[in-house]
Scaffold this motif. Structure first.
Motif, PDB file in Angstrom:
ATOM      1  N   LEU A 179      -8.703 -17.085  -0.839  1.00 55.69           N
ATOM      2  CA  LEU A 179      -8.498 -17.321  -2.263  1.00 55.69           C
ATOM      3  C   LEU A 179      -8.266 -15.979  -2.956  1.00 55.69           C
ATOM      4  N   ASP A 180      -7.031 -15.779  -3.404  1.00 52.68           N
ATOM      5  CA  ASP A 180      -6.578 -14.501  -3.950  1.00 52.68           C
ATOM      6  C   ASP A 180      -6.941 -14.377  -5.431  1.00 52.68           C
ATOM      7  N   ASP A 181      -7.069 -13.148  -5.917  1.00 60.20           N
ATOM      8  CA  ASP A 181      -7.307 -12.871  -7.338  1.00 60.20           C
ATOM      9  C   ASP A 181      -8.514 -13.653  -7.854  1.00 60.20           C
ATOM     10  N   PHE A 182      -9.546 -13.775  -7.019  1.00 56.09           N
ATOM     11  CA  PHE A 182     -10.696 -14.586  -7.403  1.00 56.09           C
ATOM     12  C   PHE A 182     -11.288 -14.109  -8.731  1.00 56.09           C
ATOM     13  N   ALA A 236     -12.688  -6.724  -1.533  1.00 58.14           N
ATOM     14  CA  ALA A 236     -12.460  -6.137  -2.864  1.00 58.14           C
ATOM     15  C   ALA A 236     -11.006  -5.686  -2.947  1.00 58.14           C
ATOM     16  N   GLU A 237     -10.328  -6.098  -4.015  1.00 60.89           N
ATOM     17  CA  GLU A 237      -8.923  -5.736  -4.203  1.00 60.89           C
ATOM     18  C   GLU A 237      -8.794  -4.539  -5.138  1.00 60.89           C
ATOM     19  N   GLY A 238      -7.759  -3.757  -4.931  1.00 59.53           N
ATOM     20  CA  GLY A 238      -7.377  -2.730  -5.911  1.00 59.53           C
ATOM     21  C   GLY A 238      -8.316  -1.545  -6.000  1.00 59.53           C
TER      22      GLY A 238
END
Ligand code: C2E
Ligand code: MG
Ligand code: MG
Ligand code: MG
Length: 267
Positions: A179-182, A236-238
């Motif tokens: 699930l992206d951009d949670f 963790a993104e970004g």
């Protein structure tokens, strides 16, 4: 600029709109050609184990250099592909390309590397897509465990039951769904109880100031702990700075992605 009047959705016509419509038509025509000619390329960004710095997987990100319009970012061409129903053909091409690249990626990062591919909601929910996905995996003799499909919360807003069925279907085929951009959608949280995701990707807006703001770090840690209680892996993104990386180490999150570790790159 077009403006909304009150709560009705009547658009006032302004001279700019003609140009806008013209630009969108040109974009669509160019995209149609690009899908026909398979003119999209992929760059790959590593997903890193923050303790060992090992590359665990890569995310495939689409790039498009239009002969007439130049470099167009996915934030612009993905919505246009969706709007003009070219998205399905595009997605199958991207999957095929990722499948073709897997061997090389395994050579570079090790045999257990995974490839994550972003799938637009309309495609992920299409009843034919799981079978089309399997056909590509078979064609390239790829273990379904090597592929992760990244979908966003948009998928959950209107068709929760359809989404649950689709994710369960992928899972039964051995294909994991992330699930992206949670945290950025408006789907509420109740779906966490019954959709069998493999992983939550915590949007970079939750990572951005974890190094400066203790309350942001609290929130980030709680999201990680919640995800783990549900049995989801978290990423963790970004992550862009050493300080963010250091703050992550105070959470239970083990996997991260971001410019600090590696930019998306050609294979
Ligand atoms: P996403 O799936 O959330 O991908 C992550 C985006 O964040 C990528 O942007 C990536 O280049 C960027 N990024 C990675 N690390 C950092 C960082 O440290 N800081 C910042 N500021 N950004 C970072 P990109 O490649 O422009 O893609 C944007 C979005 O377009 C993607 O978000 C995804 O939703 C969509 N997209 C890209 N490729 C595809 C595709 O093949 N199919 C579909 N359906 N969507 C795609
Ligand atoms: Mg993604
Ligand atoms: Mg994302
Ligand atoms: Mg994003």
């Amino acid at each position: 600029q077009a403006k909304l009047h009150g709560s009705s959705s009547v658009l006032a016509y302004t001279p700019d709109m003609g140009d806008h419509v013209h630009a969108e038509n040109l974009l669509e025509a160019e995209l149609k050609q690009a899908v026909r000619d398979e003119n999209f390329t992929l760059v790959y960004q590593p997903k890193i184990d923050i303790h060992t710095r090992q590359v665990l997987g890569v995310e495939a990100l689409a790039r498009w250099n239009s002969p007439r319009l130049g470099d167009i970012p996915p934030a612009r061409f993905i919505p246009a592909l969706t709007h003009s129903s070219l998205i399905e053909g595009f997605t199958l091409q991207i999957l095929q390309q990722a499948a073709r690249d897997l061997g090389k990626l395994q050579g570079k990062f090790g045999p257990s590397i995974t490839i994550a591919v972003n799938i637009s909601p309309a495609v992920a929910l299409s009843p034919e897509f799981p079978q089309q996905c399997c056909a590509i995996l078979q064609q390239y003799r790829i273990d379904p465990a090597a592929i992760i499909l990244e979908i966003t919360e948009d998928i959950l807003i209107t068709e929760l039951e359809t989404a649950r069925t689709a994710v369960a279907r992928f899972r039964s085929l051995g294909i994991r769904v992330s699930l992206d951009d949670f945290g950025t959608g408006y789907a509420g949280l109740s779906y966490l109880r019954n959709i069998p995701f493999h992983e939550l990707k915590i949007d970079r807006s939750f990572v951005q100031d974890i190094a400066e703001n203790p309350r942001s770090l609290h929130l980030f840690r709680i999201i990680c702990e919640m995800a783990e209680l549900f049995g989801f892996s978290v990423i963790a993104e970004g992550v862009e700075t050493e300080a963010q990386h250091a703050a992550l180490r105070e959470s239970s999150c083990r996997i991260a992605q971001g410019f600090y570790y590696a930019r998306p790159e050609n294979l």
